[in-house]
Design an enzyme around this catalytic site. Structure first.
Site, PDB file in Angstrom:
ATOM      1  N   CYS A 196       0.509  -0.755   0.131  1.00 38.82           N
ATOM      2  CA  CYS A 196      -0.080  -0.383   0.176  1.00 38.82           C
ATOM      3  C   CYS A 196       0.947   1.165  -0.098  1.00 38.82           C
ATOM      4  CB  CYS A 196      -1.230  -0.222   0.880  1.00 38.82           C
ATOM      5  SG  CYS A 196      -2.245   0.675   0.896  1.00 38.82           S
TER       6      CYS A 196
ATOM      7  N   HIS B 210      -3.860  -4.056  -0.756  1.00 37.77           N
ATOM      8  CA  HIS B 210      -2.801  -5.070   0.630  1.00 37.77           C
ATOM      9  C   HIS B 210      -3.836  -6.564   0.425  1.00 37.77           C
ATOM     10  CE1 HIS B 210      -3.763  -1.211   3.501  1.00 37.77           C
ATOM     11  NE2 HIS B 210      -4.282  -1.332   2.397  1.00 37.77           N
TER      12      HIS B 210
ATOM     13  N   GLU C 299      -3.342  -9.120   2.999  1.00 40.54           N
ATOM     14  CA  GLU C 299      -3.657  -9.172   4.621  1.00 40.54           C
ATOM     15  C   GLU C 299      -5.454  -8.559   4.429  1.00 40.54           C
ATOM     16  OE1 GLU C 299      -3.042  -4.663   5.650  1.00 40.54           O
ATOM     17  OE2 GLU C 299      -2.110  -6.248   3.601  1.00 40.54           O
TER      18      GLU C 299
END
Length: 200
Positions: A79, A182, A184
């Protein structure tokens, strides 16, 4: 051991949880010496470019990241962390880390496009790399960003995505890689990518 740079800017809890789920050991560190010696270094980031670069400089993290990158060991920015790998950003006036030549510019909303770009998107892979070679058809990743990367050398572009036109969504130069999305927050696809990065 994966070392995550803890400089007060980033979605660190989600990253730690994701690495636990894939059985990889990860640590948070705000120690420049430890960061410079990391086996694998992850630079997270959310928020404004200048605020993030100020925190990197104030903590001595910028020099430590450069030192670690020079060893040839893997560095991954995600990011805002990807944009920090570049020379600069339209979002601010501070210099980035300069590990990958380029800058980030704001998405054009003059034609009614909604900014930030928020939601799921796919990757168009631009060159072979272990990090993306095994991605299945129909993969998708979660994005939240108002600025897009423009690389100075197209050979540094690892992947593109489309949002009112193509933009660079991953970069890679030697051992330094960046992902605009992202991982995650990208469920199984993000888990696969982080696992691959942890092992490659």
């Amino acid at each position: 051991m994966i070392t995550i740079v803890d400089y007060g800017v980033g979605n660190i809890g989600s990253l730690i949880n994701m690495f636990r789920r894939i059985g990889q050991e990860a640590e948070l560190s705000s120690d420049p010496g430890r960061i410079a010696r990391a086996d694998r270094l992850l630079l997270p980031g959310v928020g404004a470019f200048d605020a993030a670069t100020a925190k990197l400089r104030a903590g001595g993290f910028d020099a430590a990241i450069h030192e670690q990158a020079r060893t040839g060991r893997p560095v991954l920015g995600i990011c805002l962390g990807m944009q920090l790998l570049l020379d600069s950003s339209e979002e601010g006036v501070s210099a980035g880390l300069g590990l990958i030549p380029g800058s980030s510019v704001r998405f054009d909303d003059s034609q009614g496009m909604r900014v930030p770009h928020m939601g799921w998107n796919q990757l168009e892979i631009r060159k072979p790399a272990a990090l993306v070679d095994a991605l299945p058809a129909g993969h998708r990743f979660y994005f939240v960003h108002s600025y897009r990367v423009v690389v100075s050398d197209e050979r540094d572009e690892l992947a593109r995505s489309d949002y009112g036109g193509e933009f660079t969504s991953m970069v890679q130069r030697e051992n330094v890689t960046g992902a605009q999305f992202h991982p995650e927050k990208s469920h199984a696809f993000g888990m696969q990518m982080l696992d691959q990065w942890s092992r490659s």
